[in-house]
Design an enzyme around this catalytic site. Structure first.
Site: not given
Length: 306
Positions: A88, A90, A109, A167, A187
């Site tokens: 996936q 972001h 993150e 990642h 995804r």
């Protein structure tokens, strides 16, 4: 007002890839959402209210001077991976607002590995030197897994995963995650699991936001005291460790401190009162709380604003 620690109700989240280490249930609990804007306060004068409501009413006291807006900006999770998570990516803030609508946030993150089975691996980026156009083409063709960079990890490793980094977490990993307050995930590949409405692929969005970058695990220094692990524009992640030597800390009205004990027991002293925190228990210390002390034989992680 003399602010006290905020003890929050954790939110277990079932995931198809989850394990059994985070909750006493037969279902696969992949995540515990420990500290975030939707968590409810369990005790004290603000019992029953959410962190989001409290931050909106008392932004300076809850969030601190470092806050960019009157919204709690981070989400702290624990993840138990019994199988591969989807490959996936972001978006960043600009991409999230453009692709999903005004007010949507991106997601940078960071991970801190709490436990890892021998040989446990994760994916943290794309093979160096991959041209951006080749990456885009392979994502759209469903072939990007061939360009993934696998990393073997151990307990104590930390990784920063900026928005745009392709990642995936692998089986046998238990970790702490701090992220922007966003659950926006695109995804790319789901290991040939049966497709469902809740696990759709997002190839066009992924192709637009993915970047050909990699992330390197950062090993831990075992020394006691306060150690900065990772820093970015959105948060600072620190490790706190003590062998019964008190650690004196201060929010200084600058930022909240989001604490999670990861080993041993820590006694938290604030304004003459004390609380004991066991492994994987979390507490939110508002920016207006001021000075506090941690004592015991323990390790903890602290996330705050930079």
């Amino acid at each position: 007002m003399n602010w006290e620690p905020l003890h929050l109700q954790v939110k277990p989240v079932e995931r198809v890839w989850g394990g059994q280490r985070l909750a006493e249930t037969s279902e696969p609990v992949g995540e515990l959402w420990a500290i975030g804007e939707d968590n409810m306060i369990m005790a004290g004068p603000f019992q029953g209210r959410t962190v989001a409501q409290l931050a909106a009413d008392f932004p300076a006291d809850v969030l601190g001077r470092a806050a960019r807006e009157d919204r709690f900006p981070l989400l702290i999770k624990l993840l138990d991976c019994a199988d591969w998570l989807s490959l996936q990516v972001h978006p960043d803030d600009e991409q999230a607002a453009r692709l999903e609508g005004p007010g949507m946030l991106g997601k940078t993150e960071a991970w801190h590995i709490l436990d890892a089975a021998p040989g446990a691996r994760l994916i943290a980026g794309i093979v160096p030197g991959t041209p951006a156009e080749d990456l885009r083409r392979d994502i759209l063709a469903g072939q990007v897994i061939n360009r993934a960079v696998y990393r073997e990890v151990s307990a104590g490793d930390s990784l920063m995963i900026p928005a745009g980094t392709v990642h995936a977490l692998g089986p046998g990993i238990l970790l702490y995650e701090v992220q922007q307050s966003s659950d926006l995930t695109y995804r790319i590949y789901d290991w040939d699991r049966p497709a469902s409405a809740g696990r759709a692929l997002h190839l066009s969005q992924s192709a637009e936001v993915s970047r050909p970058v990699t992330a390197e695990p950062q090993p831990l220094s075992p020394a006691p005291g306060v150690q900065e692990l990772l820093r970015c524009a959105y948060f600072v992640l620190e490790r706190l460790a003590s062998d019964h030597t008190p650690l004196e800390r201060d929010t200084a009205a600058q930022s909240f401190h989001a604490l999670t004990v990861i080993r041993g027991k820590a006694t938290l002293h604030v304004h003459g009162a004390s609380w004991t925190l066991k492994p994987y228990e979390s507490v939110l210390l508002p920016a207006g709380l001021g000075c506090y002390t941690l004592n015991g034989d323990f390790e903890a992680l602290s996330s705050r604003l930079p």
